[in-house]
Design a protein around this motif. Structure first.
Motif, PDB file in Angstrom:
ATOM      1  N   UNK A   4      59.768  38.048  13.559  1.00 50.03           N
ATOM      2  CA  UNK A   4      59.135  38.856  12.536  1.00 50.03           C
ATOM      3  C   UNK A   4      59.975  40.119  12.364  1.00 50.03           C
ATOM      4  N   UNK A   5      60.216  40.502  11.126  1.00 53.79           N
ATOM      5  CA  UNK A   5      61.024  41.682  10.847  1.00 53.79           C
ATOM      6  C   UNK A   5      60.334  42.539   9.793  1.00 53.79           C
ATOM      7  N   UNK A  24      58.909  36.611   7.972  1.00 48.76           N
ATOM      8  CA  UNK A  24      58.672  35.723   9.107  1.00 48.76           C
ATOM      9  C   UNK A  24      59.666  34.560   9.062  1.00 48.76           C
ATOM     10  N   UNK A  25      60.263  34.257  10.193  1.00 47.38           N
ATOM     11  CA  UNK A  25      61.110  33.066  10.316  1.00 47.38           C
ATOM     12  C   UNK A  25      60.671  32.290  11.546  1.00 47.38           C
ATOM     13  N   UNK A  26      60.893  30.978  11.487  1.00 50.10           N
ATOM     14  CA  UNK A  26      60.522  30.137  12.614  1.00 50.10           C
ATOM     15  C   UNK A  26      59.083  29.674  12.605  1.00 50.10           C
ATOM     16  N   UNK A  27      58.311  30.100  11.617  1.00 49.43           N
ATOM     17  CA  UNK A  27      56.913  29.679  11.481  1.00 49.43           C
ATOM     18  C   UNK A  27      56.501  29.877  10.035  1.00 49.43           C
ATOM     19  N   UNK A  28      55.638  29.011   9.569  1.00 54.12           N
ATOM     20  CA  UNK A  28      55.109  29.165   8.213  1.00 54.12           C
ATOM     21  C   UNK A  28      53.911  30.099   8.235  1.00 54.12           C
ATOM     22  N   UNK A  71      49.871  38.139   1.240  1.00 51.24           N
ATOM     23  CA  UNK A  71      50.795  37.120   1.732  1.00 51.24           C
ATOM     24  C   UNK A  71      51.553  36.519   0.551  1.00 51.24           C
ATOM     25  N   UNK A  72      52.857  36.366   0.721  1.00 50.33           N
ATOM     26  CA  UNK A  72      53.710  35.717  -0.282  1.00 50.33           C
ATOM     27  C   UNK A  72      54.297  34.465   0.352  1.00 50.33           C
ATOM     28  N   UNK A  73      53.679  33.326   0.081  1.00 45.51           N
ATOM     29  CA  UNK A  73      54.115  32.095   0.738  1.00 45.51           C
ATOM     30  C   UNK A  73      55.489  31.645   0.251  1.00 45.51           C
ATOM     31  N   UNK A  74      55.864  32.006  -0.963  1.00 47.42           N
ATOM     32  CA  UNK A  74      57.176  31.591  -1.477  1.00 47.42           C
ATOM     33  C   UNK A  74      58.309  32.259  -0.707  1.00 47.42           C
ATOM     34  N   UNK A  75      58.050  33.447  -0.184  1.00 49.29           N
ATOM     35  CA  UNK A  75      59.064  34.177   0.589  1.00 49.29           C
ATOM     36  C   UNK A  75      58.757  34.176   2.080  1.00 49.29           C
ATOM     37  N   UNK A  76      57.639  33.593   2.464  1.00 47.79           N
ATOM     38  CA  UNK A  76      57.190  33.612   3.867  1.00 47.79           C
ATOM     39  C   UNK A  76      57.106  35.052   4.383  1.00 47.79           C
ATOM     40  N   UNK A  77      56.444  35.891   3.590  1.00 51.73           N
ATOM     41  CA  UNK A  77      56.324  37.310   3.917  1.00 51.73           C
ATOM     42  C   UNK A  77      54.869  37.763   3.880  1.00 51.73           C
ATOM     43  N   UNK A  78      54.608  38.770   4.699  1.00 53.59           N
ATOM     44  CA  UNK A  78      53.331  39.468   4.713  1.00 53.59           C
ATOM     45  C   UNK A  78      53.631  40.907   4.303  1.00 53.59           C
ATOM     46  N   UNK A  79      52.726  41.517   3.556  1.00 56.31           N
ATOM     47  CA  UNK A  79      52.952  42.897   3.150  1.00 56.31           C
ATOM     48  C   UNK A  79      51.747  43.755   3.488  1.00 56.31           C
ATOM     49  N   UNK A  80      52.018  45.057   3.573  1.00 53.86           N
ATOM     50  CA  UNK A  80      50.969  46.049   3.850  1.00 53.86           C
ATOM     51  C   UNK A  80      51.169  47.203   2.892  1.00 53.86           C
ATOM     52  N   UNK A  81      50.126  47.559   2.179  1.00 53.69           N
ATOM     53  CA  UNK A  81      50.124  48.749   1.334  1.00 53.69           C
ATOM     54  C   UNK A  81      49.103  49.726   1.882  1.00 53.69           C
ATOM     55  N   UNK A  82      49.483  51.003   1.911  1.00 55.54           N
ATOM     56  CA  UNK A  82      48.585  52.068   2.359  1.00 55.54           C
ATOM     57  C   UNK A  82      48.649  53.179   1.330  1.00 55.54           C
ATOM     58  N   UNK A  83      47.512  53.464   0.716  1.00 51.98           N
ATOM     59  CA  UNK A  83      47.472  54.478  -0.332  1.00 51.98           C
ATOM     60  C   UNK A  83      47.122  55.852   0.241  1.00 51.98           C
TER      61      UNK A  83
END
Lengths: 118, 112
Positions: A4-5, A24-28, A71-83
């Motif tokens: 995870x990066x 994320x790499x190595x896991x979906x 979650x963006x499954x096309x990029x295998x990414x999770x995001x966090x927004x904080x306002x």
């Protein structure tokens, strides 16, 4: 090997919105629950919330409603927004995988330091 | 929220000696359906993310040396480092993974 990066700006001005991404790499990301946690400098760990790719989210109620996890499954990414960030949001932010049975945190990103300052 | 309280806050142990860290939860974290306590232990070294050591109170994560062991049930738990090595200097956290919000103890710093 699961990796995870986290990535994002190291410095954010007060009242602005912080956006972080976890690649994320190595896991979906479709197969697990993914959490964000944070750790203010010199202090302990705080769970922010989790997401399951179908849109299921759960946030720490003590942190109010300033956080959004996506979650963006096309990029295998999770995001966090904080306002509306303040100095109290200065912390290392970690992206973490929840173990499939047990919900404990088995894989962690290296973390990214976010400083809120004008 | 379930409050997790660790003791002591810091601990100095000689090399080769035993280190014991306690963790108390404000309510039982024993899940009756599988008879497991949903308590995890993590090790955090400076400038590194936490590393999972133990989950379900006593199950050692793959690759964790067997000098680390977890015990306890209900509300009282212990992490024991059987023979402290120099590389074990770190902050140790307990965490309940029983119900959200997942919560952590304040941490225990282990030094030589």
């Amino acid at each position: 090997q699961v990796q995870l990066q986290e990535s994002g700006p190291g410095l954010v001005k007060p009242s602005e919105t912080l956006s972080l991404t976890c690649t994320v790499s190595g896991a979906s990301i479709r197969s697990y629950y993914w959490s964000w946690l944070r750790q203010p400098p010199g202090r302990g760990l705080e769970w922010i919330g989790y997401i399951f790719y179908g849109g299921t989210t759960n946030y720490n109620p003590s942190l109010k409603s300033r956080f959004t996890i996506l979650a963006d499954t096309s990029k295998n990414q999770i995001s966090l927004d904080l306002t509306s960030v303040t100095a109290a949001d200065t912390a290392v932010y970690f992206c973490v995988r929840q173990a499939p049975r047990g919900n404990h945190f088995d894989y962690w990103g290296q973390g990214t330091l976010v400083t809120v300052s004008s | 929220d379930i409050v997790m309280t660790q003791s002591p806050d810091s601990l100095a142990v000689s090399l080769g000696e035993r280190a014991t860290i306690n963790c108390k939860s404000s309510q039982s974290i024993l899940y009756n359906s599988n008879n497991k306590d949903w308590l995890a232990w993590y090790q955090q070294k400076p400038r590194q993310p936490p590393r999972l050591l133990i989950y379900w109170a006593s199950t050692r994560e793959s690759g964790v040396p067997d000098r680390f062991s977890g015990s306890g049930s209900g509300t009282d738990f212990t992490l024991t480092i059987r023979s402290l090595q120099a590389e074990d200097v770190a902050v140790y956290y307990c965490q309940q993974h029983y119900t959200t919000p997942w919560t952590f103890g304040q941490g225990t710093k282990v030094e030589i």
